[in-house]
Design a protein around this motif. Structure first.
Motif, PDB file in Angstrom:
ATOM      1  N   SER A   1       0.860  -1.275   0.030  1.00  0.00           N
ATOM      2  CA  SER A   1      -0.045   0.029   0.045  1.00  0.00           C
ATOM      3  C   SER A   1       0.889   1.173  -0.024  1.00  0.00           C
ATOM      4  CB  SER A   1      -0.920   0.131   1.304  1.00  0.00           C
ATOM      5  OG  SER A   1      -1.438   1.235   1.294  1.00  0.00           O
TER       6      SER A   1
ATOM      7  N   SER B   1       0.197   3.388   3.132  1.00  0.00           N
ATOM      8  CA  SER B   1       0.588   3.013   4.386  1.00  0.00           C
ATOM      9  C   SER B   1       2.103   3.355   4.409  1.00  0.00           C
ATOM     10  CB  SER B   1       0.453   1.603   4.243  1.00  0.00           C
ATOM     11  OG  SER B   1       0.958   0.912   3.578  1.00  0.00           O
TER      12      SER B   1
ATOM     13  N   ARG C   1      -1.910   7.214   7.503  1.00  0.00           N
ATOM     14  CA  ARG C   1      -3.529   6.541   7.527  1.00  0.00           C
ATOM     15  C   ARG C   1      -3.116   5.109   7.909  1.00  0.00           C
ATOM     16  NH1 ARG C   1      -6.921   7.364   2.404  1.00  0.00           N
ATOM     17  NH2 ARG C   1      -5.011   6.208   1.591  1.00  0.00           N
TER      18      ARG C   1
ATOM     19  N   SER D   1      -3.588   1.279   7.564  1.00  0.00           N
ATOM     20  CA  SER D   1      -3.731   0.294   6.443  1.00  0.00           C
ATOM     21  C   SER D   1      -5.070  -0.668   6.800  1.00  0.00           C
ATOM     22  CB  SER D   1      -2.750  -0.345   6.040  1.00  0.00           C
ATOM     23  OG  SER D   1      -2.182  -1.265   7.112  1.00  0.00           O
ATOM     24  N   ARG D   2      -5.523  -1.071   5.877  1.00  0.00           N
ATOM     25  CA  ARG D   2      -6.788  -2.150   6.204  1.00  0.00           C
ATOM     26  C   ARG D   2      -6.151  -3.396   6.404  1.00  0.00           C
ATOM     27  NH1 ARG D   2      -8.892   0.118   0.817  1.00  0.00           N
ATOM     28  NH2 ARG D   2     -10.514   1.950   1.640  1.00  0.00           N
TER      29      ARG D   2
ATOM     30  N   GLU E   1      -5.512  -7.483   6.256  1.00  0.00           N
ATOM     31  CA  GLU E   1      -5.502  -8.217   5.243  1.00  0.00           C
ATOM     32  C   GLU E   1      -6.584  -9.336   5.390  1.00  0.00           C
ATOM     33  OE1 GLU E   1      -2.490 -11.868   4.849  1.00  0.00           O
ATOM     34  OE2 GLU E   1      -1.613 -10.035   3.660  1.00  0.00           O
ATOM     35  N   CYS E   2      -7.466  -9.592   4.066  1.00  0.00           N
ATOM     36  CA  CYS E   2      -8.623 -10.485   4.317  1.00  0.00           C
ATOM     37  C   CYS E   2      -7.900 -11.815   4.151  1.00  0.00           C
ATOM     38  CB  CYS E   2      -9.121 -10.273   2.845  1.00  0.00           C
ATOM     39  SG  CYS E   2     -10.544 -11.427   2.617  1.00  0.00           S
TER      40      CYS E   2
ATOM     41  N   ARG F   1      -6.158  -6.516   0.934  1.00  0.00           N
ATOM     42  CA  ARG F   1      -6.642  -5.498   1.740  1.00  0.00           C
ATOM     43  C   ARG F   1      -7.627  -4.598   1.101  1.00  0.00           C
ATOM     44  NH1 ARG F   1      -2.930  -4.949   5.982  1.00  0.00           N
ATOM     45  NH2 ARG F   1      -0.829  -6.022   5.371  1.00  0.00           N
ATOM     46  N   HIS F   2      -9.028  -4.975   1.471  1.00  0.00           N
ATOM     47  CA  HIS F   2      -9.974  -4.163   0.844  1.00  0.00           C
ATOM     48  C   HIS F   2     -11.032  -3.979   2.134  1.00  0.00           C
ATOM     49  CE1 HIS F   2     -12.315  -8.070   0.875  1.00  0.00           C
ATOM     50  NE2 HIS F   2     -11.185  -8.612   0.487  1.00  0.00           N
ATOM     51  N   PRO F   3     -11.768  -2.968   1.682  1.00  0.00           N
ATOM     52  CA  PRO F   3     -13.017  -2.571   2.523  1.00  0.00           C
ATOM     53  C   PRO F   3     -14.196  -3.556   2.226  1.00  0.00           C
ATOM     54  CG  PRO F   3     -12.999  -1.279   0.626  1.00  0.00           C
ATOM     55  CD  PRO F   3     -12.024  -2.131   0.528  1.00  0.00           C
TER      56      PRO F   3
END
Length: 174
Positions: free
Chosen positions: A125, A128, A133, A135-136, A138-139, A145-147
């Protein structure tokens, strides 16, 4: 100035220079010398010695020059339109190719600044690295890394949420 206007002015001024234009042949030569270069080329080869005939031929030559310019302008405009269409077509092809290349290389329009590569998606990212900010996370399902919830199992497009076959999904989202 048109030939008609030039003739009128030439005759008017000729009254003041009778000694310079003593014969009709000299008058024709002086008239030719004052013509537009394009028209002079048409009329000069005729070597006319009668003023009335010379003026008539010059008027006809003027019409030919106007037609020639009109055809040249139309031809140039036509070529511009063709080049413009060709450029638009090649620009669209280039844009499509760039989009496909970016998508196949692991970039998507949605990811802006993120890169995915390999079979297991690794995420870097840009946000990041240089910003504060957070970071999201990890899925766990896809490793990205997504919302929100993961769409890989639902086989939905990451851009528009449409459902696609699994094979096609990987082509457009990886």
């Amino acid at each position: 100035m048109t030939i008609t206007e030039y003739e009128r002015e030439f005759v008017r001024l000729n009254k003041y220079a009778r000694e310079c234009v003593s014969t009709e042949a000299i008058m024709c030569k002086r008239f030719e010398d004052g013509l537009n270069e394009d028209i002079r080329l048409f009329v000069g080869v005729l070597e006319l010695k009668e003023f009335v005939v010379l003026v008539d031929r010059a008027c006809k030559a003027e019409e030919l020059v106007k037609e020639k310019r009109k055809v040249e302008i139309e031809s140039r405009d036509s070529r511009k339109r063709q080049l413009s269409k060709s450029f638009q077509s090649s620009s669209k092809k280039s844009r499509d190719f760039t989009t496909r290349s970016a998508t196949s290389a692991g970039f998507s329009n949605r990811s802006k600044g993120k890169q995915y590569s390999g079979s297991k998606a690794q995420t870097t990212s840009v946000a990041s690295v240089g910003n504060a900010r957070p970071s999201r996370p990890e899925c766990p399902q896809c490793g990205r890394r997504h919302p929100g919830e993961c769409r890989v199992n639902g086989r939905a497009c990451f851009k528009c949420d449409r459902i696609y076959p699994l094979v096609y999904l990987h082509e457009i989202s990886l």
